[in-house]
Scaffold this motif. Structure first.
Motif, PDB file in Angstrom:
ATOM      1  N   UNK A   1       0.837  -1.208   0.000  1.00  0.00           N
ATOM      2  CA  UNK A   1       0.000   0.000   0.000  1.00  0.00           C
ATOM      3  C   UNK A   1       0.871   1.257   0.000  1.00  0.00           C
ATOM      4  N   UNK A   2       0.783   2.031  -1.063  1.00  0.00           N
ATOM      5  CA  UNK A   2       1.613   3.219  -1.215  1.00  0.00           C
ATOM      6  C   UNK A   2       0.797   4.318  -1.886  1.00  0.00           C
ATOM      7  N   UNK A   3       0.892   5.522  -1.359  1.00  0.00           N
ATOM      8  CA  UNK A   3       0.347   6.692  -2.034  1.00  0.00           C
ATOM      9  C   UNK A   3       1.485   7.311  -2.834  1.00  0.00           C
ATOM     10  N   UNK A   4       1.441   7.189  -4.146  1.00  0.00           N
ATOM     11  CA  UNK A   4       2.545   7.653  -4.987  1.00  0.00           C
ATOM     12  C   UNK A   4       2.698   9.166  -4.969  1.00  0.00           C
ATOM     13  N   UNK A   5       1.687   9.877  -4.456  1.00  0.00           N
ATOM     14  CA  UNK A   5       1.832  11.325  -4.319  1.00  0.00           C
ATOM     15  C   UNK A   5       2.717  11.685  -3.134  1.00  0.00           C
ATOM     16  N   UNK A   6       2.941  10.739  -2.239  1.00  0.00           N
ATOM     17  CA  UNK A   6       3.828  10.941  -1.097  1.00  0.00           C
ATOM     18  C   UNK A   6       5.246  10.581  -1.525  1.00  0.00           C
ATOM     19  N   UNK A   7       6.045  11.586  -1.784  1.00  0.00           N
ATOM     20  CA  UNK A   7       7.381  11.352  -2.330  1.00  0.00           C
ATOM     21  C   UNK A   7       8.312  10.657  -1.338  1.00  0.00           C
ATOM     22  N   UNK A   8       7.920  10.606  -0.071  1.00  0.00           N
ATOM     23  CA  UNK A   8       8.758   9.940   0.927  1.00  0.00           C
ATOM     24  C   UNK A   8       8.578   8.424   0.905  1.00  0.00           C
ATOM     25  N   UNK A   9       7.556   7.945   0.219  1.00  0.00           N
ATOM     26  CA  UNK A   9       7.278   6.505   0.180  1.00  0.00           C
ATOM     27  C   UNK A   9       8.136   5.840  -0.899  1.00  0.00           C
ATOM     28  N   UNK A  10       9.063   4.996  -0.454  1.00  0.00           N
ATOM     29  CA  UNK A  10       9.910   4.270  -1.398  1.00  0.00           C
ATOM     30  C   UNK A  10       9.199   3.023  -1.897  1.00  0.00           C
ATOM     31  N   UNK A  11       9.682   2.502  -3.006  1.00  0.00           N
ATOM     32  CA  UNK A  11       9.128   1.277  -3.577  1.00  0.00           C
ATOM     33  C   UNK A  11      10.036   0.097  -3.246  1.00  0.00           C
ATOM     34  N   UNK A  12       9.493  -1.117  -3.170  1.00  0.00           N
ATOM     35  CA  UNK A  12      10.342  -2.295  -2.947  1.00  0.00           C
ATOM     36  C   UNK A  12      11.372  -2.429  -4.057  1.00  0.00           C
ATOM     37  N   UNK A  13      12.586  -2.907  -3.696  1.00  0.00           N
ATOM     38  CA  UNK A  13      13.697  -2.885  -4.633  1.00  0.00           C
ATOM     39  C   UNK A  13      14.026  -4.222  -5.271  1.00  0.00           C
ATOM     40  N   UNK A  14      15.113  -4.202  -6.044  1.00  0.00           N
ATOM     41  CA  UNK A  14      15.647  -5.375  -6.721  1.00  0.00           C
ATOM     42  C   UNK A  14      14.634  -6.011  -7.680  1.00  0.00           C
ATOM     43  N   UNK A  15      13.930  -5.167  -8.400  1.00  0.00           N
ATOM     44  CA  UNK A  15      12.931  -5.650  -9.341  1.00  0.00           C
ATOM     45  C   UNK A  15      13.548  -5.905 -10.715  1.00  0.00           C
TER      46      UNK A  15
ATOM     47  N   UNK B   1       4.931  14.909 -10.908  1.00  0.00           N
ATOM     48  CA  UNK B   1       4.726  13.653 -10.199  1.00  0.00           C
ATOM     49  C   UNK B   1       5.213  12.462 -11.031  1.00  0.00           C
ATOM     50  N   UNK B   2       5.011  12.523 -12.332  1.00  0.00           N
ATOM     51  CA  UNK B   2       5.493  11.439 -13.201  1.00  0.00           C
ATOM     52  C   UNK B   2       7.008  11.341 -13.114  1.00  0.00           C
ATOM     53  N   UNK B   3       7.689  12.475 -13.150  1.00  0.00           N
ATOM     54  CA  UNK B   3       9.140  12.474 -13.033  1.00  0.00           C
ATOM     55  C   UNK B   3       9.574  11.846 -11.716  1.00  0.00           C
ATOM     56  N   UNK B   4       8.863  12.181 -10.622  1.00  0.00           N
ATOM     57  CA  UNK B   4       9.196  11.603  -9.325  1.00  0.00           C
ATOM     58  C   UNK B   4       8.935  10.110  -9.263  1.00  0.00           C
ATOM     59  N   UNK B   5       7.877   9.651  -9.910  1.00  0.00           N
ATOM     60  CA  UNK B   5       7.584   8.208  -9.949  1.00  0.00           C
ATOM     61  C   UNK B   5       8.664   7.480 -10.728  1.00  0.00           C
ATOM     62  N   UNK B   6       9.070   8.044 -11.870  1.00  0.00           N
ATOM     63  CA  UNK B   6      10.154   7.427 -12.641  1.00  0.00           C
ATOM     64  C   UNK B   6      11.431   7.329 -11.800  1.00  0.00           C
ATOM     65  N   UNK B   7      11.705   8.341 -10.996  1.00  0.00           N
ATOM     66  CA  UNK B   7      12.904   8.311 -10.152  1.00  0.00           C
ATOM     67  C   UNK B   7      12.842   7.159  -9.154  1.00  0.00           C
ATOM     68  N   UNK B   8      11.684   6.970  -8.515  1.00  0.00           N
ATOM     69  CA  UNK B   8      11.548   5.893  -7.537  1.00  0.00           C
ATOM     70  C   UNK B   8      11.543   4.525  -8.220  1.00  0.00           C
TER      71      UNK B   8
END
Length: 357
Positions: free
Chosen positions: A237-251, A267-274
């Protein structure tokens, strides 16, 4: 220099004026044609075939008043939905399209049930970059927080609209998804889990990581459980608008379908970064979306372009249907490079494949 799309030969002044009136009265025609469809008037004329029906014969049906028939039939005539010959009303090709074409019907219901009332607030929404029309459906900051609570018929019409375009595409792209043999796949914007279910069924050894708002993941979790596939799925569960929320890694692969169009460019740029940070060293990103500039036919580009005001007034206030170059530019800001592009998927999708630059 004119863009190739929507650039026909210059109009004569009289024809241009007629087209302008069609735009001015577009909302009126929409409701009259919808009435004729939903109340069975078009169906009655279709059953009559080329013989058509007189107004008296239609009136004998008992479903409509003489007044309603006159108003609606004449509006449908003006829109090319009906013909009138020798005092008889006949369904024209556009009318048959409304009765038989699933995409047309889904678009009608989406515009009427989800968008119509809220679009009255489009001017204010554009200026404020907030979905001020959403108040007609519920009290949420964006539509996505309220998706599970949307009232009917808006809820059914929204999902019918979303699934019509995505469901035709998933079977076609699964070979692309697994072309590099990924074992850890992250579905960002998993929604009800449609793609994850398809991927788990296609590749028995893959593990899926679903990322979305808690409300959407609750529906996805139930769908996974019903299909007996929960063991290979992890919910995040992640709110992608919250830039502090990282995504699980090693994908090995990150999948995003009809997702980024829900966000502003920043926001798209920030999502691409994460997403880039979540990739394994040789990992890749697949983005499937509906880019209006990559359509073969103008009819598809027209529908996509005119979906953008829904995002403004109803969904987020600051997102839209983008051109493909927008995604490429924003992905490059995150250190990703475009590897391949594939068009012509389903009704109107394209697939962009990215990797670390």
């Amino acid at each position: 220099m004119l863009d190739k799309k929507f650039s026909p030969e210059p109009q004569h002044a009289f024809a241009a004026r007629f087209e302008a009136q069609k735009i001015a009265f577009g909302p009126v025609v929409f409701h009259c044609v919808r009435y004729a469809w939903k109340r069975g008037l078009l169906q009655a004329l279709a059953k009559a075939g080329d013989r058509g029906l007189t107004q008296a014969q239609l009136l004998a049906n008992g479903e409509w008043s003489d007044y309603a028939l006159k108003v609606v039939l004449e509006s449908c005539l003006s829109a090319g939905v009906l013909l009138r010959a020798d005092g008889r009303w006949v369904l024209d090709k556009t009318g048959y399209c409304i009765l038989s074409d699933r995409m047309t019907q889904v678009n009608f219901d989406f515009v009427h049930d989800v968008c119509y009332q809220g679009l009255f607030e489009l001017e204010r929404s554009l200026d404020a970059q907030q979905p001020l029309g959403l108040a007609h459906l519920g009290d949420w900051p964006t539509l996505y927080q309220g998706m599970a609570e949307l009232p009917e018929p808006a809820k059914s019409s929204w999902f019918a609209f979303d699934h019509l375009y995505s469901d035709t595409s998933f079977p076609d792209v699964l070979p692309d998804v697994f072309a590099t043999g990924p074992r850890r796949v992250m579905d960002v914007g998993a929604n009800t889990g449609k793609f994850s279910l398809a991927a788990l069924g296609y590749q028995p050894e893959v593990a899926l990581h679903l990322v979305d708002l808690p409300q959407q993941l609750a529906v996805a979790a139930q769908n996974l459980a019903d299909a007996g596939l929960s063991a290979r799925a992890s919910l995040h569960p992640v709110d992608l608008l919250d830039t502090a929320c990282a995504l699980p890694g090693e994908m090995d692969l990150v999948w995003m379908s009809q997702f980024l169009s829900c966000f502003s460019e920043d926001h798209i740029a920030g999502i691409f970064e994460r997403v880039a940070a979540a990739l394994a060293p040789q990992g890749q990103v697949l983005v499937m979306d509906t880019f209006w500039d990559r359509q073969r036919y103008d009819i598809a580009a027209y529908c996509l372009i005119n979906t953008s005001p829904y995002f403004t007034a109803m969904a987020s206030g600051n997102s839209k249907v983008y051109e493909s170059a927008d995604y490429v530019r924003l992905a490059e800001r995150a250190g990703l490079k475009l590897l391949t592009t594939r068009d012509g998927i389903g009704y109107c999708h394209s697939l962009l494949r990215f990797a670390h630059a």
